[in-house]
Every structure is written in C-alpha cells, then in structure tokens.
Design a protein around this motif. Structure first.
Motif, PDB file in Angstrom:
ATOM      1  N   THR A 287       0.831  -1.202   0.000  1.00  0.00           N
ATOM      2  CA  THR A 287       0.000   0.000   0.000  1.00  0.00           C
ATOM      3  C   THR A 287       0.865   1.250   0.000  1.00  0.00           C
ATOM      4  N   LEU A 288       1.894   1.256   0.821  1.00  0.00           N
ATOM      5  CA  LEU A 288       2.804   2.399   0.883  1.00  0.00           C
ATOM      6  C   LEU A 288       3.503   2.625  -0.459  1.00  0.00           C
ATOM      7  N   CYS A 289       4.016   1.558  -1.066  1.00  0.00           N
ATOM      8  CA  CYS A 289       4.685   1.671  -2.374  1.00  0.00           C
ATOM      9  C   CYS A 289       3.719   2.177  -3.442  1.00  0.00           C
ATOM     10  N   THR A 290       2.513   1.644  -3.448  1.00  0.00           N
ATOM     11  CA  THR A 290       1.527   2.052  -4.447  1.00  0.00           C
ATOM     12  C   THR A 290       1.120   3.502  -4.240  1.00  0.00           C
ATOM     13  N   PHE A 291       0.958   3.917  -2.997  1.00  0.00           N
ATOM     14  CA  PHE A 291       0.585   5.294  -2.715  1.00  0.00           C
ATOM     15  C   PHE A 291       1.651   6.271  -3.198  1.00  0.00           C
ATOM     16  N   ILE A 292       2.908   5.981  -2.894  1.00  0.00           N
ATOM     17  CA  ILE A 292       4.002   6.850  -3.339  1.00  0.00           C
ATOM     18  C   ILE A 292       4.070   6.887  -4.862  1.00  0.00           C
ATOM     19  N   ALA A 293       3.981   5.724  -5.500  1.00  0.00           N
ATOM     20  CA  ALA A 293       4.053   5.666  -6.954  1.00  0.00           C
ATOM     21  C   ALA A 293       2.878   6.391  -7.593  1.00  0.00           C
ATOM     22  N   TRP A 294       1.686   6.264  -7.013  1.00  0.00           N
ATOM     23  CA  TRP A 294       0.519   6.918  -7.599  1.00  0.00           C
ATOM     24  C   TRP A 294       0.621   8.433  -7.480  1.00  0.00           C
ATOM     25  N   ILE A 295       1.049   8.932  -6.322  1.00  0.00           N
ATOM     26  CA  ILE A 295       1.210  10.377  -6.149  1.00  0.00           C
ATOM     27  C   ILE A 295       2.253  10.912  -7.133  1.00  0.00           C
ATOM     28  N   VAL A 296       3.375  10.213  -7.264  1.00  0.00           N
ATOM     29  CA  VAL A 296       4.429  10.662  -8.186  1.00  0.00           C
ATOM     30  C   VAL A 296       3.952  10.602  -9.631  1.00  0.00           C
ATOM     31  N   SER A 297       3.270   9.521 -10.020  1.00  0.00           N
ATOM     32  CA  SER A 297       2.828   9.407 -11.412  1.00  0.00           C
ATOM     33  C   SER A 297       1.765  10.446 -11.753  1.00  0.00           C
ATOM     34  N   MET A 298       0.848  10.711 -10.834  1.00  0.00           N
ATOM     35  CA  MET A 298      -0.164  11.743 -11.101  1.00  0.00           C
ATOM     36  C   MET A 298       0.487  13.120 -11.211  1.00  0.00           C
ATOM     37  N   SER A 299       1.459  13.390 -10.352  1.00  0.00           N
ATOM     38  CA  SER A 299       2.153  14.681 -10.404  1.00  0.00           C
ATOM     39  C   SER A 299       2.992  14.798 -11.672  1.00  0.00           C
ATOM     40  N   LEU A 300       3.760  13.761 -11.962  1.00  0.00           N
ATOM     41  CA  LEU A 300       4.639  13.760 -13.134  1.00  0.00           C
ATOM     42  C   LEU A 300       3.851  13.937 -14.423  1.00  0.00           C
ATOM     43  N   PHE A 301       2.876  13.081 -14.645  1.00  0.00           N
ATOM     44  CA  PHE A 301       2.148  13.144 -15.905  1.00  0.00           C
ATOM     45  C   PHE A 301       1.171  14.319 -15.943  1.00  0.00           C
ATOM     46  N   GLY A 302       0.769  14.842 -14.779  1.00  0.00           N
ATOM     47  CA  GLY A 302      -0.025  16.055 -14.756  1.00  0.00           C
ATOM     48  C   GLY A 302       0.768  17.261 -15.209  1.00  0.00           C
ATOM     49  N   VAL A 303       2.000  17.377 -14.747  1.00  0.00           N
ATOM     50  CA  VAL A 303       2.868  18.478 -15.165  1.00  0.00           C
ATOM     51  C   VAL A 303       3.188  18.356 -16.652  1.00  0.00           C
ATOM     52  N   VAL A 304       3.519  17.148 -17.102  1.00  0.00           N
ATOM     53  CA  VAL A 304       3.837  16.941 -18.517  1.00  0.00           C
ATOM     54  C   VAL A 304       2.615  17.254 -19.378  1.00  0.00           C
ATOM     55  N   ARG A 305       1.458  16.822 -18.941  1.00  0.00           N
ATOM     56  CA  ARG A 305       0.217  17.080 -19.678  1.00  0.00           C
ATOM     57  C   ARG A 305      -0.043  18.579 -19.796  1.00  0.00           C
ATOM     58  N   ASP A 306       0.096  19.311 -18.709  1.00  0.00           N
ATOM     59  CA  ASP A 306      -0.138  20.753 -18.749  1.00  0.00           C
ATOM     60  C   ASP A 306       0.879  21.473 -19.636  1.00  0.00           C
ATOM     61  N   ARG A 307       2.141  21.061 -19.566  1.00  0.00           N
ATOM     62  CA  ARG A 307       3.167  21.700 -20.398  1.00  0.00           C
ATOM     63  C   ARG A 307       2.956  21.393 -21.879  1.00  0.00           C
ATOM     64  N   LEU A 308       2.534  20.165 -22.180  1.00  0.00           N
ATOM     65  CA  LEU A 308       2.270  19.835 -23.582  1.00  0.00           C
ATOM     66  C   LEU A 308       1.066  20.608 -24.094  1.00  0.00           C
ATOM     67  N   ARG A 309       0.029  20.727 -23.288  1.00  0.00           N
ATOM     68  CA  ARG A 309      -1.163  21.472 -23.713  1.00  0.00           C
ATOM     69  C   ARG A 309      -0.856  22.955 -23.895  1.00  0.00           C
ATOM     70  N   SER A 310       0.031  23.501 -23.078  1.00  0.00           N
ATOM     71  CA  SER A 310       0.389  24.919 -23.249  1.00  0.00           C
ATOM     72  C   SER A 310       1.209  25.139 -24.520  1.00  0.00           C
ATOM     73  N   ASN A 311       1.849  24.079 -25.040  1.00  0.00           N
ATOM     74  CA  ASN A 311       2.578  24.155 -26.309  1.00  0.00           C
ATOM     75  C   ASN A 311       1.707  23.787 -27.503  1.00  0.00           C
ATOM     76  N   GLY A 312       0.419  23.551 -27.276  1.00  0.00           N
ATOM     77  CA  GLY A 312      -0.496  23.238 -28.372  1.00  0.00           C
ATOM     78  C   GLY A 312      -0.533  21.770 -28.756  1.00  0.00           C
ATOM     79  N   ILE A 313       0.005  20.901 -27.934  1.00  0.00           N
ATOM     80  CA  ILE A 313       0.006  19.460 -28.220  1.00  0.00           C
ATOM     81  C   ILE A 313      -1.097  18.816 -27.386  1.00  0.00           C
ATOM     82  N   GLY A 314      -1.966  18.076 -28.036  1.00  0.00           N
ATOM     83  CA  GLY A 314      -3.056  17.413 -27.328  1.00  0.00           C
ATOM     84  C   GLY A 314      -2.540  16.270 -26.469  1.00  0.00           C
TER      85      GLY A 314
END
Length: 180
Positions: A116-143
C-alpha cells in the motif's frame, strides 16, 4: 478451512496484484494501458510507444518537459512492479494463513501494508509527473490526455488499503478446527 477471516484480505490482495501487473506492463510492452497519451505516443512505467524497455526515460516531445526533475521522477515508477510483487507475496502468505496458520495472515497484513505504501508513493508521483507533462504539452499546443493506468493504479491502491485492513482484522479470526 482454517481461517475464514483471512479471505477478504486474500481477495483484495489478489485484485490489487492483478491491477498492478496491468499497470506494470504498460508501454512500451502493452500500449492499451498508459498513463498519458500525447500525439502518437503512450507513456508507461518502462518507457513510451516505440522506445526500448528501460527504467527512467526522457519524453520524446518538444517543449520544456525534459528537465532533470521530470526525468528523475520517471525512475520512481519502478515502484509499481515492486508493489505488484509485494501484493503477490501478500496473496501467497494469505493463502497459507487461510489454509493453515495465523502467521501467514500476519505476514499478509504486513506485506499488504508495505505494498500500500509503495503504491501510494508511486501513484502520487505518477499523477504529479504526468499532470505536469500534460499541462506543459497542452500549453505548447500538443493534445495530451490521461491514460487508464492512473485509474487502474488508484483501484489497486484502494484494494490494498481495504486488503491490508481486512487482513489485519483477519489475524484475529478463528483458527481452531471444531472438535468432534
């Protein structure tokens, strides 16, 4: 059956293991399960569509997404396969606990908590990581859109939380066989 109190924890640990295995074989191995979809790329634990299998990777898209911090956060995604292995071990100990002895249920509870601890850490990191990447790509006009691996990992996290709690309660179950 020696301990019916261990069965709910056993079920939830098995469910979490299956979900985490699905998350772990995301791109480049299996493109149907991904964390983020952008242009023709799907991003997973060990890389993206068309890349070699590796731990930690740079994003193949233009923009300010290839910083050192984002690259280093992709290394943390290795916690998903580790959590899958821990929940698999919890399931095996749960089988021993349900069929034979209380010690198996105790180990199932401890391993499910660690998973549970490993999954929680990985989920928080993956949501943060791909959320930042998603926002940066969208600001550059990439869907860019979320993939389904985020929600599979969340389901595994919930299953592990419930599984570790029910396994802890299952430790106090009845382990004696009735006398004839």
């Amino acid at each position: 059956m020696a301990a019916s109190g261990a069965l709910p924890g056993l079920f939830f640990c098995f469910s979490a293991m299956v979900l985490l295995i699905f998350v772990s074989v995301s791109p480049p191995t299996w493109n149907s399960v991904s964390f983020l979809n952008a242009n023709q790329y799907s991003f997973g634990v060990f890389g993206y569509t068309g890349s070699k299998v590796q731990v930690g990777y740079y994003f193949p898209l233009p923009g300010d997404i290839n910083t050192g911090i984002l690259h280093n956060l992709t290394f943390v995604l290795i916690l998903y396969p580790i959590a899958a292995g821990l929940s698999g071990l919890a399931f095996l100990f749960g089988v021993c606990g349900a069929g034979y002895h209380r010690a198996g249920t105790v180990f199932m509870s401890l391993l499910a908590g660690l998973a549970t601890l490993c999954t929680f850490i990985a989920w928080i990191v993956s949501m943060s990581l791909f959320g930042v990447v998603r926002d940066r790509l969208r600001s550059n006009g990439i869907g860019a859109n979320w993939g389904n691996a985020n929600w599979l990992a969340l389901g595994a996290l919930v299953a592990l939380v419930v599984g570790s709690c029910t396994a802890a309660c299952g430790v106090f179950g009845r382990y004696r066989r009735p006398r004839n």
